[in-house]
Write an enzyme that holds these catalytic residues in place. Structure first.
Site, mmCIF file in Angstrom:
data_model
loop_
_atom_site.group_PDB
_atom_site.id
_atom_site.type_symbol
_atom_site.label_atom_id
_atom_site.label_comp_id
_atom_site.label_asym_id
_atom_site.label_seq_id
_atom_site.Cartn_x
_atom_site.Cartn_y
_atom_site.Cartn_z
ATOM 1 N N ASN A 1 -9.992 -0.046 0.880
ATOM 2 C CA ASN A 1 -8.532 0.056 0.751
ATOM 3 C C ASN A 1 -8.137 -0.345 -0.671
ATOM 4 O O ASN A 1 -8.200 -1.520 -1.023
ATOM 5 C CB ASN A 1 -7.886 -0.866 1.792
ATOM 6 C CG ASN A 1 -6.363 -0.847 1.734
ATOM 7 O OD1 ASN A 1 -5.770 -0.293 0.809
ATOM 8 N ND2 ASN A 1 -5.737 -1.467 2.715
ATOM 9 N N HIS B 1 -3.105 7.130 3.774
ATOM 10 C CA HIS B 1 -3.540 5.886 3.140
ATOM 11 C C HIS B 1 -4.884 5.471 3.743
ATOM 12 O O HIS B 1 -5.075 5.553 4.957
ATOM 13 C CB HIS B 1 -2.484 4.805 3.383
ATOM 14 C CG HIS B 1 -2.916 3.435 3.007
ATOM 15 N ND1 HIS B 1 -3.516 3.156 1.805
ATOM 16 C CD2 HIS B 1 -2.844 2.244 3.675
ATOM 17 C CE1 HIS B 1 -3.792 1.860 1.748
ATOM 18 N NE2 HIS B 1 -3.396 1.288 2.872
ATOM 19 N N CYS C 1 0.818 -1.222 0.000
ATOM 20 C CA CYS C 1 0.000 0.000 0.000
ATOM 21 C C CYS C 1 0.847 1.265 0.000
ATOM 22 O O CYS C 1 0.311 2.368 -0.107
ATOM 23 C CB CYS C 1 -0.942 -0.002 1.200
ATOM 24 S SG CYS C 1 -2.118 -1.359 1.130
HETATM 25 O O1 UT7 Z 1 -3.016 -1.178 4.033
HETATM 26 C C1 UT7 Z 1 -2.557 -2.143 4.871
HETATM 27 C C2 UT7 Z 1 -3.528 -3.213 4.732
HETATM 28 N N1 UT7 Z 1 -4.311 -3.613 5.818
HETATM 29 C C3 UT7 Z 1 -4.701 -2.897 6.888
HETATM 30 O O2 UT7 Z 1 -4.343 -1.783 7.112
HETATM 31 C C4 UT7 Z 1 -5.617 -3.613 7.796
HETATM 32 C C5 UT7 Z 1 -5.463 -3.203 9.225
HETATM 33 N N2 UT7 Z 1 -6.370 -3.966 10.073
HETATM 34 C C6 UT7 Z 1 -7.689 -3.699 10.127
HETATM 35 O O3 UT7 Z 1 -8.187 -2.831 9.438
HETATM 36 C C7 UT7 Z 1 -8.517 -4.488 11.092
HETATM 37 O O4 UT7 Z 1 -7.659 -5.295 11.873
HETATM 38 C C8 UT7 Z 1 -9.601 -5.389 10.419
HETATM 39 C C9 UT7 Z 1 -10.688 -4.530 9.842
HETATM 40 C C10 UT7 Z 1 -8.983 -6.280 9.347
HETATM 41 C C11 UT7 Z 1 -10.229 -6.272 11.498
HETATM 42 O O5 UT7 Z 1 -10.773 -5.439 12.524
HETATM 43 P P1 UT7 Z 1 -10.403 -5.690 14.060
HETATM 44 O O6 UT7 Z 1 -11.156 -4.723 14.822
HETATM 45 O O7 UT7 Z 1 -8.894 -5.648 14.192
HETATM 46 O O8 UT7 Z 1 -10.945 -7.131 14.295
HETATM 47 P P2 UT7 Z 1 -10.207 -8.391 14.892
HETATM 48 O O9 UT7 Z 1 -9.408 -9.068 13.832
HETATM 49 O O10 UT7 Z 1 -9.513 -7.993 16.157
HETATM 50 O O11 UT7 Z 1 -11.422 -9.288 15.262
HETATM 51 C C12 UT7 Z 1 -12.400 -8.893 16.250
HETATM 52 C C13 UT7 Z 1 -13.592 -9.798 16.123
HETATM 53 C C14 UT7 Z 1 -13.224 -11.277 16.031
HETATM 54 O O12 UT7 Z 1 -14.222 -12.027 16.676
HETATM 55 P P3 UT7 Z 1 -13.987 -12.549 18.181
HETATM 56 O O13 UT7 Z 1 -12.768 -13.402 18.119
HETATM 57 O O14 UT7 Z 1 -13.801 -11.322 19.021
HETATM 58 O O15 UT7 Z 1 -15.258 -13.283 18.455
HETATM 59 C C15 UT7 Z 1 -13.284 -11.551 14.546
HETATM 60 O O16 UT7 Z 1 -13.537 -12.890 14.260
HETATM 61 O O17 UT7 Z 1 -14.303 -9.498 14.921
HETATM 62 C C16 UT7 Z 1 -14.440 -10.672 14.135
HETATM 63 N N3 UT7 Z 1 -14.402 -10.282 12.725
HETATM 64 C C17 UT7 Z 1 -15.500 -9.968 12.034
HETATM 65 N N4 UT7 Z 1 -16.802 -9.941 12.365
HETATM 66 C C18 UT7 Z 1 -17.678 -9.554 11.422
HETATM 67 C C19 UT7 Z 1 -13.309 -10.148 11.937
HETATM 68 N N5 UT7 Z 1 -13.684 -9.755 10.719
HETATM 69 C C20 UT7 Z 1 -15.061 -9.644 10.756
HETATM 70 C C21 UT7 Z 1 -16.027 -9.262 9.800
HETATM 71 N N6 UT7 Z 1 -17.306 -9.239 10.175
HETATM 72 N N7 UT7 Z 1 -15.690 -8.918 8.540
#
Ligand code: UT7
Length: 334
Positions: free
Chosen positions: A286, A256, A115
């Site tokens: 993104n 970004h 990115c």
């Molecule tokens: O440009 C560089 C590229 N990438 C990035 O910059 C990405 C950076 N990271 C993020 O944007 C975030 O980490 C995400 C949007 C990918 C995920 O959000 P998060 O708040 O960090 O979620 P998490 O991975 O900590 O997961 C929290 C909960 C989990 O459930 P439990 O274990 O608490 O029950 C996940 O399974 O949210 C769940 N989860 C979802 N639920 C509904 C993860 N993805 C989803 C989803 N819909 N799409």
């Protein structure tokens, strides 16, 4: 003070027409519009899909820049395409773009920095312009990241979208204006947190690699999130400080667009007021290398009347690698 810098003469973009909304994703994976919007700020993203390729978006973005500037393709010296989704392994997408637009006097190459691809490309082009070797450069960020996404993986499919943005750079001979500074960094120890394992020389495509999902993007979102906030903030604070500025001196901050919470946390650390932060993540998600030029395009098109020569713009990116950086631009138009 540098005698010769580069400035942005014009901007261009391309967005595929097809929209993939959060409601559409609700039917594909276990997620909800509410979760996606609250956790990321995204409502919808654009999808080009397989077939046309990265150049299909890079070419109209580049042509828009040239048309806006009244410059013909044969007047371009350099084309850099920041991308992780080139049309093919080789030749480079820059070669395809050069041929398609008829830039018969240009050389160029693709640059892969996740990115941060656009920012790294911008820095490279600026240095070639500063050195006097190049007078005019097209810098394009174009990614069809949807071709590498597993639409069964809710951790990745909700955040990414396709698009292309471009700028035409020219030499600026007004001291103290144009691109003043860059800080760019890489840290390969973060590589496993966001990667595409298959398709390169280590895991070439086989039936087995396809079955294993090796040709899809994998991500540890939490780790990427933490690193993005801390590293984007650090380099942004540092570049402001070493130029004797603070967040309050900025007219626009163009970060970004990976996650609205990353943008908000970074802007807070920089002390930049909310109305100065350019955000379009709700519409496009993104878009990898295209994210900064697409945001910049909207800032210039919608709020260009607010831009004055001498205004300070800060751009900052973070991506796979890890790769990250910031640049400080002092706006200038002849
Ligand atoms: O440009 C560089 C590229 N990438 C990035 O910059 C990405 C950076 N990271 C993020 O944007 C975030 O980490 C995400 C949007 C990918 C995920 O959000 P998060 O708040 O960090 O979620 P998490 O991975 O900590 O997961 C929290 C909960 C989990 O459930 P439990 O274990 O608490 O029950 C996940 O399974 O949210 C769940 N989860 C979802 N639920 C509904 C993860 N993805 C989803 C989803 N819909 N799409």
């Amino acid at each position: 003070m540098k005698e010769r810098t580069a400035y942005i003469r014009s901007v261009g973009r391309f967005l595929p027409e097809r929209k993939l909304t959060n409601r559409d994703l609700e039917k594909m994976v276990d997620t909800s519009d509410e979760w996606i919007f609250t956790r990321t700020g995204i409502r919808e993203r654009r999808i080009l899909g397989p077939g046309p390729g990265c150049s299909h978006m890079a070419v109209p973005a580049a042509m828009e820049c040239l048309e806006r500037a009244g410059v013909t393709p044969d007047e371009v010296d350099l084309i850099i395409v920041g991308t992780v989704t080139p049309d093919m392994m080789f030749p480079s997408t820059a070669c395809l773009v050069q041929d398609m637009i008829g830039a018969k006097n240009a050389w160029g190459f693709d640059l892969s920095a996740g990115c941060s691809g656009f920012l790294f490309s911008l820095s490279t082009a600026c240095q070639l312009i500063e050195s006097g070797r190049v007078n005019r450069a097209l810098v394009i960020g174009s990614d069809v990241i949807s071709t590498l996404i597993d639409y069964k993986d809710r951790g990745t499919c909700v955040i990414f979208g396709d698009g292309a943005g471009a700028v035409l750079l020219e030499a600026c001979t007004e001291p103290g204006f144009g691109f003043l500074d860059f800080i760019l960094k890489i840290d390969g120890s973060g590589g496993d947190y966001l990667c595409l394992k298959g398709g390169g020389s280590r895991i070439p495509p086989t039936h087995e690699s396809l079955d294993n999902g090796a040709h899809y993007v994998t991500q540890d979102g939490r780790q990427v999130f933490k690193a993005a906030v801390s590293e984007m903030s650090d380099v942004s604070v540092r570049i402001l400080e070493r130029n004797g500025l603070s967040g309050k001196d900025l007219t626009f901050f163009v970060p970004h667009q990976a996650n609205n919470r990353i943008i908000e946390a970074t802007a807070k650390r920089l002390n930049v007021e909310e109305h100065k932060v350019v955000v379009n993540i709700h519409k496009y998600g993104n878009t990898v290398s295209a994210s900064i030029p697409l945001a910049l395009y909207e800032a210039v098109m919608e709020r260009g009347h607010e831009f004055k020569n001498g205004d300070y713009l800060l751009m900052s990116a973070f991506g796979a690698g890890f790769t990250w950086g910031s640049t400080l631009l002092r706006w200038w138009q002849p």
